[in-house]
Motif scaffolding. Structure first.
Motif, PDB file in Angstrom:
ATOM      1  N   GLY A 144       9.853  28.091 -24.120  1.00 13.17           N
ATOM      2  CA  GLY A 144      10.886  27.079 -24.284  1.00 13.17           C
ATOM      3  C   GLY A 144      10.731  25.940 -23.292  1.00 13.17           C
ATOM      4  O   GLY A 144       9.812  25.911 -22.479  1.00 13.17           O
ATOM      5  N   GLY A 145      11.646  24.981 -23.388  1.00 14.40           N
ATOM      6  CA  GLY A 145      11.612  23.860 -22.458  1.00 14.40           C
ATOM      7  C   GLY A 145      12.226  22.620 -23.062  1.00 14.40           C
ATOM      8  O   GLY A 145      12.962  22.672 -24.046  1.00 14.40           O
ATOM      9  N   LEU A 146      11.902  21.482 -22.439  1.00 15.25           N
ATOM     10  CA  LEU A 146      12.414  20.178 -22.858  1.00 15.25           C
ATOM     11  C   LEU A 146      11.330  19.433 -23.627  1.00 15.25           C
ATOM     12  O   LEU A 146      10.177  19.357 -23.165  1.00 15.25           O
ATOM     13  CB  LEU A 146      12.835  19.382 -21.622  1.00 15.25           C
ATOM     14  N   GLY A 203      16.831  35.575 -24.526  1.00 20.89           N
ATOM     15  CA  GLY A 203      17.002  34.192 -24.960  1.00 20.89           C
ATOM     16  C   GLY A 203      16.263  33.207 -24.079  1.00 20.89           C
ATOM     17  O   GLY A 203      16.004  33.473 -22.901  1.00 20.89           O
ATOM     18  N   ILE A 204      15.906  32.067 -24.673  1.00 26.26           N
ATOM     19  CA  ILE A 204      15.219  31.016 -23.927  1.00 26.26           C
ATOM     20  C   ILE A 204      15.713  29.657 -24.414  1.00 26.26           C
ATOM     21  O   ILE A 204      15.945  29.466 -25.609  1.00 26.26           O
ATOM     22  CB  ILE A 204      13.686  31.140 -24.063  1.00 26.26           C
ATOM     23  N   GLN A 205      15.862  28.737 -23.475  1.00 26.02           N
ATOM     24  CA  GLN A 205      16.442  27.428 -23.796  1.00 26.02           C
ATOM     25  C   GLN A 205      15.389  26.500 -24.391  1.00 26.02           C
ATOM     26  O   GLN A 205      14.270  26.385 -23.879  1.00 26.02           O
ATOM     27  CB  GLN A 205      17.023  26.792 -22.525  1.00 26.02           C
ATOM     28  N   VAL A 206      15.767  25.840 -25.477  1.00 26.32           N
ATOM     29  CA  VAL A 206      14.984  24.749 -26.056  1.00 26.32           C
ATOM     30  C   VAL A 206      15.891  23.530 -26.101  1.00 26.32           C
ATOM     31  O   VAL A 206      16.980  23.581 -26.672  1.00 26.32           O
ATOM     32  CB  VAL A 206      14.489  25.098 -27.477  1.00 26.32           C
ATOM     33  N   THR A 207      15.445  22.451 -25.471  1.00 25.36           N
ATOM     34  CA  THR A 207      16.228  21.220 -25.434  1.00 25.36           C
ATOM     35  C   THR A 207      15.399  20.089 -26.023  1.00 25.36           C
ATOM     36  O   THR A 207      14.269  19.846 -25.581  1.00 25.36           O
ATOM     37  CB  THR A 207      16.645  20.869 -24.009  1.00 25.36           C
ATOM     38  N   VAL A 208      15.953  19.429 -27.023  1.00 26.48           N
ATOM     39  CA  VAL A 208      15.284  18.304 -27.668  1.00 26.48           C
ATOM     40  C   VAL A 208      16.073  17.042 -27.335  1.00 26.48           C
ATOM     41  O   VAL A 208      17.198  16.852 -27.798  1.00 26.48           O
ATOM     42  CB  VAL A 208      15.190  18.497 -29.189  1.00 26.48           C
ATOM     43  N   SER A 209      15.473  16.219 -26.511  1.00 32.01           N
ATOM     44  CA  SER A 209      16.195  15.037 -26.032  1.00 32.01           C
ATOM     45  C   SER A 209      15.204  13.992 -25.556  1.00 32.01           C
ATOM     46  O   SER A 209      14.131  14.322 -25.048  1.00 32.01           O
ATOM     47  CB  SER A 209      17.128  15.414 -24.883  1.00 32.01           C
ATOM     48  N   SER A 210      15.590  12.732 -25.722  1.00 31.37           N
ATOM     49  CA  SER A 210      14.760  11.646 -25.205  1.00 31.37           C
ATOM     50  C   SER A 210      15.218  11.240 -23.811  1.00 31.37           C
ATOM     51  O   SER A 210      14.631  10.359 -23.194  1.00 31.37           O
ATOM     52  CB  SER A 210      14.809  10.452 -26.164  1.00 31.37           C
TER      53      SER A 210
END
Length: 127
Positions: free
Chosen positions: A9-11, A120-127
């Motif tokens: 996961g990640g940004l 669980g693992i964080q997925v962040t979709v952002s500009s």
């Protein structure tokens, strides 16, 4: 007791890609290929929802309508790993992603069919 661990996961920026992995650190039946695996996700303030699932052999896959054509689930049983390739990511894909397994080979998008869950693992979709 089956222990599942997510990674990858990640940004990422909108339109980008990530590949999540789900590994089995301990399996009482000696091999991950005994289990079907599902991916679920939970966004802030929302209920957990199904994303995709794959049968133990990998010949059956299912996807939620929201990710069809963008996400691909696959597995490498020799490596005891299931993958979720996420392409064309959107801000609404931001969530904590979980992998899960039922007791046996029962591929389903119904959460209540699953007995074992990763942390669980964080997925962040952002500009």
């Amino acid at each position: 007791h089956l222990r599942l661990v997510e990674s990858g996961g990640g940004l990422v920026q909108p339109g980008g890609s990530l590949r999540l992995s789900c590994t089995a650190s301990r399996s009482p039946f000696g091999a991950l290929d005994y289990y079907s695996i599902g991916w679920f996700r939970q966004a802030p303030g929302k209920e957990r929802e199904a994303v995709s699932c794959i049968s133990a052999s990998g010949d059956i896959t299912q996807y939620a309508d929201s990710v069809k054509g963008r996400f691909i689930i696959s597995r490498d049983n020799a490596a005891k790993t299931v993958y979720l390739q996420m392409n064309g990511l959107k801000p609404e894909d931001t969530a904590v992603y979980y992998c899960a397994a039922p007791f046996g080979d029962d591929p389903s998008l119904y959460e209540n069919r699953y007995d074992y869950w990763g942390q669980g693992i964080q997925v962040t979709v952002s500009s």
